[in-house]
Design a protein around this motif. Sequence first.
Motif, PDB file in Angstrom:
ATOM      1  N   GLY A  61       0.803  -1.213   0.000  1.00 47.55           N
ATOM      2  CA  GLY A  61       0.000   0.000   0.000  1.00 47.55           C
ATOM      3  C   GLY A  61       0.839   1.268   0.000  1.00 47.55           C
ATOM      4  N   SER A  62       0.168   2.371   0.239  1.00 47.05           N
ATOM      5  CA  SER A  62       0.816   3.679   0.153  1.00 47.05           C
ATOM      6  C   SER A  62       1.906   3.867   1.203  1.00 47.05           C
ATOM      7  N   TRP A  63       1.725   3.346   2.402  1.00 45.64           N
ATOM      8  CA  TRP A  63       2.725   3.543   3.460  1.00 45.64           C
ATOM      9  C   TRP A  63       4.072   2.980   3.027  1.00 45.64           C
ATOM     10  N   GLU A  64       4.051   1.780   2.475  1.00 51.84           N
ATOM     11  CA  GLU A  64       5.299   1.141   2.049  1.00 51.84           C
ATOM     12  C   GLU A  64       5.933   1.893   0.877  1.00 51.84           C
ATOM     13  N   LYS A  65       5.114   2.336  -0.045  1.00 48.33           N
ATOM     14  CA  LYS A  65       5.641   3.098  -1.187  1.00 48.33           C
ATOM     15  C   LYS A  65       6.278   4.408  -0.708  1.00 48.33           C
ATOM     16  N   ALA A  69      10.167   5.703  -0.955  1.00 45.94           N
ATOM     17  CA  ALA A  69      10.401   7.020  -1.561  1.00 45.94           C
ATOM     18  C   ALA A  69      11.136   7.939  -0.599  1.00 45.94           C
ATOM     19  N   ARG A  70      10.872   7.801   0.703  1.00 41.70           N
ATOM     20  CA  ARG A  70      11.566   8.615   1.709  1.00 41.70           C
ATOM     21  C   ARG A  70      13.070   8.401   1.628  1.00 41.70           C
ATOM     22  N   VAL A  71      13.476   7.152   1.584  1.00 34.85           N
ATOM     23  CA  VAL A  71      14.916   6.867   1.508  1.00 34.85           C
ATOM     24  C   VAL A  71      15.477   7.425   0.210  1.00 34.85           C
ATOM     25  N   ASN A  72      14.755   7.268  -0.887  1.00 36.70           N
ATOM     26  CA  ASN A  72      15.213   7.841  -2.150  1.00 36.70           C
ATOM     27  C   ASN A  72      15.348   9.358  -2.043  1.00 36.70           C
ATOM     28  N   TYR A  73      14.323  10.013  -1.502  1.00 38.49           N
ATOM     29  CA  TYR A  73      14.314  11.476  -1.415  1.00 38.49           C
ATOM     30  C   TYR A  73      15.472  11.985  -0.564  1.00 38.49           C
ATOM     31  N   LEU A  74      15.605  11.404   0.621  1.00 36.68           N
ATOM     32  CA  LEU A  74      16.615  11.893   1.561  1.00 36.68           C
ATOM     33  C   LEU A  74      18.041  11.480   1.173  1.00 36.68           C
ATOM     34  N   SER A  75      18.171  10.486   0.299  1.00 38.34           N
ATOM     35  CA  SER A  75      19.510  10.079  -0.144  1.00 38.34           C
ATOM     36  C   SER A  75      19.900  10.730  -1.471  1.00 38.34           C
ATOM     37  N   GLY A  76      19.030  11.581  -1.990  1.00 38.54           N
ATOM     38  CA  GLY A  76      19.410  12.364  -3.159  1.00 38.54           C
ATOM     39  C   GLY A  76      18.615  12.123  -4.426  1.00 38.54           C
ATOM     40  N   GLN A  82       9.872  11.964  -5.841  1.00 37.13           N
ATOM     41  CA  GLN A  82       8.732  12.839  -6.113  1.00 37.13           C
ATOM     42  C   GLN A  82       7.743  12.152  -7.042  1.00 37.13           C
ATOM     43  N   ALA A  83       8.257  11.422  -8.018  1.00 33.98           N
ATOM     44  CA  ALA A  83       7.371  10.671  -8.927  1.00 33.98           C
ATOM     45  C   ALA A  83       6.574   9.638  -8.128  1.00 33.98           C
ATOM     46  N   ALA A  84       7.226   8.987  -7.164  1.00 31.36           N
ATOM     47  CA  ALA A  84       6.525   8.009  -6.319  1.00 31.36           C
ATOM     48  C   ALA A  84       5.474   8.704  -5.457  1.00 31.36           C
ATOM     49  N   PHE A  85       5.832   9.853  -4.883  1.00 27.18           N
ATOM     50  CA  PHE A  85       4.858  10.615  -4.088  1.00 27.18           C
ATOM     51  C   PHE A  85       3.649  10.972  -4.953  1.00 27.18           C
ATOM     52  N   ASP A  86       3.924  11.459  -6.155  1.00 30.11           N
ATOM     53  CA  ASP A  86       2.847  11.886  -7.051  1.00 30.11           C
ATOM     54  C   ASP A  86       1.921  10.716  -7.400  1.00 30.11           C
ATOM     55  N   ARG A  87       2.487   9.524  -7.607  1.00 30.25           N
ATOM     56  CA  ARG A  87       1.656   8.344  -7.894  1.00 30.25           C
ATOM     57  C   ARG A  87       0.756   8.016  -6.694  1.00 30.25           C
TER      58      ARG A  87
END
Length: 180
Positions: A61-65, A69-76, A82-87
């Motif tokens: 679900g959304s929590w896992e996605k 995405a959090r790790v991706n965002y904070l690691s650069g 952002q694409a994952a957030f938008d989805r």
Amino acid sequence: MRTKQAVRIAVVLAVFVVGVVAGAWASKKGLLGADLFTSKSTKDAGHAVLTAAQTMADKEGSWEKIAVARVNYLSGDKAGAQAAFDRVLADKKVKAGDWYRIGKIYLEAGEWDKAKTSFDKVLELEPKDQDWLAEIGSYYVLKGDRAKGEELFARSFTQDSDSIYNAVKVAGSYLGVKPN
């Protein structure tokens, strides 16, 4: 005689079933294993494990996605995240909690304007949630907008004037402490 034969058949059948189950279990290989990080650089290990996490999150679900995405965002990898957030946010079943988690990521990244936009969406969807009112109000105070923070605190306390957790969030914001 028949009883011995029935017992033998039952034992053979039980051994067969246990063997099939054990074989199926042993042949099932999960996505996570030491091979993802062993003998790899720290960065390569992180990317390998995160790729496996993304594969798992795609089925969740959304929590896992959002967590991936959090790790991706904070690691650069802000664009990928952002694409994952938008989805997630484009889903018709998006909830205030999704907006909240994404807002917290922006806050963690030091991007108050984006965080504020997400938090305002939480308040729009859940205008009477005393916990979010207190916490988001705390972030407003910590970011210098005391008037907006206090407006949210007042709304929170109107909903529940006996919450020690919200009292701690509010007090902390005045003393420079982020809610946990």
